[in-house]
Design a protein around this motif. Structure first.
Motif, PDB file in Angstrom:
ATOM      1  N   PRO A 183       0.826  -1.215   0.000  1.00 12.25           N
ATOM      2  CA  PRO A 183       0.000   0.000   0.000  1.00 12.25           C
ATOM      3  C   PRO A 183       0.860   1.264   0.000  1.00 12.25           C
ATOM      4  O   PRO A 183       1.988   1.268   0.510  1.00 12.25           O
ATOM      5  N   GLY A 184       0.320   2.349  -0.601  1.00  8.66           N
ATOM      6  CA  GLY A 184       1.013   3.633  -0.620  1.00  8.66           C
ATOM      7  C   GLY A 184       0.872   4.359   0.698  1.00  8.66           C
ATOM      8  O   GLY A 184       0.349   3.802   1.668  1.00  8.66           O
ATOM      9  N   PRO A 185       1.324   5.612   0.765  1.00 12.30           N
ATOM     10  CA  PRO A 185       1.835   6.416  -0.346  1.00 12.30           C
ATOM     11  C   PRO A 185       3.158   5.872  -0.876  1.00 12.30           C
ATOM     12  O   PRO A 185       3.888   5.172  -0.173  1.00 12.30           O
ATOM     13  N   TRP A 186       3.448   6.260  -2.152  1.00  9.56           N
ATOM     14  CA  TRP A 186       4.563   5.662  -2.869  1.00  9.56           C
ATOM     15  C   TRP A 186       5.566   6.692  -3.381  1.00  9.56           C
ATOM     16  O   TRP A 186       5.217   7.810  -3.742  1.00  9.56           O
ATOM     17  N   ASP A 187       6.787   6.271  -3.405  1.00  8.55           N
ATOM     18  CA  ASP A 187       7.835   6.833  -4.260  1.00  8.55           C
ATOM     19  C   ASP A 187       8.573   5.607  -4.772  1.00  8.55           C
ATOM     20  O   ASP A 187       9.709   5.337  -4.401  1.00  8.55           O
ATOM     21  N   ASP A 188       7.869   4.826  -5.625  1.00  7.63           N
ATOM     22  CA  ASP A 188       8.282   3.462  -5.944  1.00  7.63           C
ATOM     23  C   ASP A 188       8.074   3.141  -7.413  1.00  7.63           C
ATOM     24  O   ASP A 188       7.368   3.850  -8.132  1.00  7.63           O
ATOM     25  N   CYS A 189       8.681   2.028  -7.820  1.00 11.44           N
ATOM     26  CA  CYS A 189       8.632   1.580  -9.212  1.00 11.44           C
ATOM     27  C   CYS A 189       7.851   0.277  -9.304  1.00 11.44           C
ATOM     28  O   CYS A 189       8.073  -0.642  -8.495  1.00 11.44           O
TER      29      CYS A 189
END
Length: 258
Positions: A183-189
């Protein structure tokens, strides 16, 4: 001087002096691009849609190795290199909606990056190419900043459907492992199960399509969201498990359509 491309539903503004980035994209009268408001975000990466070339995302310690020789890239994210060289250079016009720039050192090879903008009936197609005359590793992508709120309608709802996620270590960089999406929040690929869809209720509905296998999603800010197609994950050069199976793509395209 900026360039304007427009039809009955779309108006796009390109600034050749700022990396030939798209500084404005209005669809059916709605401005969909924004800018980061968080303090400390480098203005060079904080707005519009810009090209990431000849690498996309972060590179650990800003070091790439070619033919056994280490090359030091500019460090723009603490000790890490970030988002390539093209977004901080002026590009030359080479045709209507087409721009080019010569890039080289400190990158290991010399080449030409080309950006092409073509209006669609209800959107825009952006194509980025890197040509250094070799099949050496490169990673390229496009970095949009979308507004969470338009001039009217509801707040942005992003339908992303992530599947595979690139695991990040404590330093925020990939470990080389692929894991189930969290689950986010994300700074992901991620890889995604379907094309990303952005909806502002009662205003606009956008679909993003790309040739890229990977998408970086940055949805931590309260006023913007980034959904970025990339040919490889960030820092892929140092992780054989993240290398593309069929060679390093030198072209990526993104279509944004209402």
């Amino acid at each position: 001087m900026t360039d304007v491309l427009e039809n009955s539903r779309v108006r796009a503004v390109v600034d050749p002096e700022r990396g030939a980035r798209l500084t404005s994209l209005r669809i059916d009268g709605h401005e969909v691009l924004g800018a980061a408001s968080a303090p400390g975000v480098d203005p060079a990466i904080a707005d519009g849609i810009f090209a990431m070339v000849p690498w996309a995302g972060r590179v650990r310690d800003g070091v790439v190795v070619a033919d056994g020789v280490a090359h030091q890239l500019p460090q723009a994210d603490g000790p890490n290199a970030l988002h390539g060289l093209g977004h901080v250079r002026p590009w030359r016009r080479s045709g209507e909606g087409t721009y080019a720039v010569d890039l080289g050192g400190p990158w290991p090879t010399q080449g030409i990056a080309t950006l092409r903008y073509a209006l669609l009936d209800a959107g825009v197609r952006i194509e980025l190419t890197w040509d250094d005359g070799t099949d050496r590793p490169c990673s390229i992508g496009l970095h949009p900043w979308f507004r969470r709120r338009l001039d009217t309608g509801g707040e942005l709802e992003a339908d992303l459907r992530p599947t595979t996620m690139v695991e990040r270590g404590a330093d925020g960089l990939p470990t080389g492992e692929l894991v189930a999406a969290r689950p986010g929040p994300w700074d992901d690929c991620f890889t995604l199960a379907a094309d990303p869809v952005l909806t502002w209720s009662d205003a606009l509905h956008l679909t993003l399509r790309s040739s890229a296998d990977w998408w970086v999603v940055y949805d931590e800010p309260g006023d913007t969201i980034c959904v970025e197609p990339q040919t490889t994950p960030p820092d892929a050069f140092g992780h054989p498990t993240l290398h593309p199976a069929d060679g390093w793509p030198h072209t990526v395209w993104l279509e944004i359509t209402a």
